[in-house]
Design a protein around this motif. Structure first.
Motif, PDB file in Angstrom:
ATOM      1  N   ALA A  31       0.511  -0.719  -0.345  1.00 38.93           N
ATOM      2  CA  ALA A  31       0.683  -0.136   0.370  1.00 38.93           C
ATOM      3  C   ALA A  31       0.874   1.116   0.181  1.00 38.93           C
ATOM      4  CB  ALA A  31      -0.773  -0.433   1.344  1.00 38.93           C
ATOM      5  N   LEU A  32       2.180   1.343   1.029  1.00 38.69           N
ATOM      6  CA  LEU A  32       2.886   2.480   0.605  1.00 38.69           C
ATOM      7  C   LEU A  32       3.474   2.369   0.002  1.00 38.69           C
ATOM      8  CD1 LEU A  32       4.073   4.901   2.382  1.00 38.69           C
ATOM      9  CD2 LEU A  32       6.069   2.926   2.748  1.00 38.69           C
ATOM     10  N   CYS A  33       3.993   1.403  -0.942  1.00 36.60           N
ATOM     11  CA  CYS A  33       4.651   1.428  -2.130  1.00 36.60           C
ATOM     12  C   CYS A  33       4.004   2.405  -3.507  1.00 36.60           C
ATOM     13  CB  CYS A  33       5.430   0.733  -2.853  1.00 36.60           C
ATOM     14  SG  CYS A  33       6.886   0.887  -1.388  1.00 36.60           S
ATOM     15  N   CYS A  34       2.506   1.431  -3.682  1.00 36.33           N
ATOM     16  CA  CYS A  34       1.580   1.837  -4.797  1.00 36.33           C
ATOM     17  C   CYS A  34       1.311   3.144  -4.721  1.00 36.33           C
ATOM     18  CB  CYS A  34       0.461   1.134  -4.612  1.00 36.33           C
ATOM     19  SG  CYS A  34       1.295  -0.604  -5.330  1.00 36.33           S
ATOM     20  N   SER A  35       1.180   3.389  -3.368  1.00 39.02           N
ATOM     21  CA  SER A  35       0.465   5.448  -3.091  1.00 39.02           C
ATOM     22  C   SER A  35       1.427   6.299  -3.323  1.00 39.02           C
ATOM     23  CB  SER A  35       0.104   5.021  -1.963  1.00 39.02           C
ATOM     24  OG  SER A  35       1.209   5.284  -0.573  1.00 39.02           O
ATOM     25  N   LEU A  36       2.821   5.391  -2.947  1.00 39.32           N
ATOM     26  CA  LEU A  36       3.355   6.757  -3.479  1.00 39.32           C
ATOM     27  C   LEU A  36       3.662   6.683  -5.161  1.00 39.32           C
ATOM     28  CD1 LEU A  36       6.451   5.673  -0.428  1.00 39.32           C
ATOM     29  CD2 LEU A  36       4.705   7.771  -0.602  1.00 39.32           C
ATOM     30  N   LEU A  68       1.406   6.001  -7.605  1.00 40.00           N
ATOM     31  CA  LEU A  68       1.105   6.932  -7.402  1.00 40.00           C
ATOM     32  C   LEU A  68       1.213   8.253  -7.479  1.00 40.00           C
ATOM     33  CD1 LEU A  68      -2.240   4.268  -7.212  1.00 40.00           C
ATOM     34  CD2 LEU A  68      -1.203   4.811  -8.928  1.00 40.00           C
ATOM     35  N   VAL A  69       1.293   8.732  -6.472  1.00 40.67           N
ATOM     36  CA  VAL A  69       1.513   9.823  -6.065  1.00 40.67           C
ATOM     37  C   VAL A  69       2.795  11.655  -6.782  1.00 40.67           C
ATOM     38  CG1 VAL A  69       2.677  11.869  -4.698  1.00 40.67           C
ATOM     39  CG2 VAL A  69       0.657  10.479  -3.816  1.00 40.67           C
ATOM     40  N   VAL A  88      -3.084   1.106  -9.304  1.00 44.75           N
ATOM     41  CA  VAL A  88      -4.158   1.197  -8.380  1.00 44.75           C
ATOM     42  C   VAL A  88      -4.813  -0.032  -8.231  1.00 44.75           C
ATOM     43  CG1 VAL A  88      -6.752   1.470  -8.212  1.00 44.75           C
ATOM     44  CG2 VAL A  88      -5.403   3.607  -9.475  1.00 44.75           C
ATOM     45  N   PHE A 136      -2.951  -1.054  -4.934  1.00 42.68           N
ATOM     46  CA  PHE A 136      -3.090  -0.388  -4.641  1.00 42.68           C
ATOM     47  C   PHE A 136      -4.830  -0.426  -3.062  1.00 42.68           C
ATOM     48  CE2 PHE A 136      -4.857   3.504  -1.939  1.00 42.68           C
ATOM     49  CZ  PHE A 136      -4.270   3.764  -1.776  1.00 42.68           C
ATOM     50  N   TYR A 137      -4.974  -1.099  -3.750  1.00 44.32           N
ATOM     51  CA  TYR A 137      -6.421  -1.813  -3.465  1.00 44.32           C
ATOM     52  C   TYR A 137      -6.898  -2.581  -3.179  1.00 44.32           C
ATOM     53  CZ  TYR A 137     -11.559  -3.241  -4.288  1.00 44.32           C
ATOM     54  OH  TYR A 137     -12.637  -3.828  -3.930  1.00 44.32           O
ATOM     55  N   MET A 144      -5.244  -2.402   0.556  1.00 45.80           N
ATOM     56  CA  MET A 144      -5.727  -1.721   1.392  1.00 45.80           C
ATOM     57  C   MET A 144      -6.924  -2.077   1.854  1.00 45.80           C
ATOM     58  SD  MET A 144      -4.567   1.166   2.471  1.00 45.80           S
ATOM     59  CE  MET A 144      -5.050   2.172   3.395  1.00 45.80           C
TER      60      MET A 144
END
Length: 175
Positions: free
Chosen positions: A123-128, A130-131, A152, A155-156, A159
């Motif tokens: 989740a952390l790596c995918c969110s970073l 994506l940002v 996505v 990440f989905y 989460m």
């Protein structure tokens, strides 16, 4: 005991299905398959198990797609079509793609082995990532790559698995 592969035949004493020939390695794995098959569709642990399966599939797909630039650059280098291209730029692209292949491949193996903690770094790596991708679209006016949209999915699922994990722990049934 029913077979986890075909769900039709019965497992004999040798842990081999009479119907399809599927063979289990140990009685413990047979008990694990039976426990997983007995979970109803609306059970928290059943949803978590399906979410972990979807997570490792998504991670392996991203790792495989991240390997395509490496294959392309090596092919172009071998066919001598990279004469005027900056070698530092190619090295950076290959190193970045290699890092993504290793990272998502490792996370995929850990999710395949059902390690619950792998949901947090995914989740952390995918969110970073994506940002960073959204930042490049908004500030640098670059087009978003289709590969970035694939982030996505893990990440989905990560989460969702974290939420189901906390829900299962709240019920006292941690996986």
């Amino acid at each position: 005991m029913t077979c986890p592969k075909c769900t039709l035949g019965n497992l004999a004493q040798a842990l081999q299905c009479v119907h399809c020939g599927f063979q289990l390695r140990s009685p413990e794995s047979a008990a694990g398959f039976q426990a997983q098959a007995a979970l109803p569709d609306n059970d928290v642990l059943g949803k978590y198990s399906r979410g972990m399966r979807s997570l490792w599939i998504a991670l392996f797909v991203i790792a495989a797609l991240s390997a395509l630039p490496i294959v392309l650059v090596v092919w172009l280098a071998l066919t001598k079509r990279l004469a005027g291209v900056d070698s530092k730029l190619l090295g950076t692209a290959v190193n970045t793609a290699t890092f993504q292949v290793l990272m998502f491949g490792l996370f995929g193996v850990l999710a395949l082995r059902r390690h619950a903690w792998v949901n947090y770094p995914v989740a952390l790596c995918c969110s970073l990532l994506l940002v960073a991708s959204i930042r490049s679209v908004v500030i640098d006016h670059l087009a978003m790559r289709p590969a970035d949209m694939l982030l996505v999915s893990p990440f989905y699922y990560a989460m969702k698995n974290i939420r189901l994990l906390y829900q299962a722990r709240g019920e006292g049934r941690a996986p």
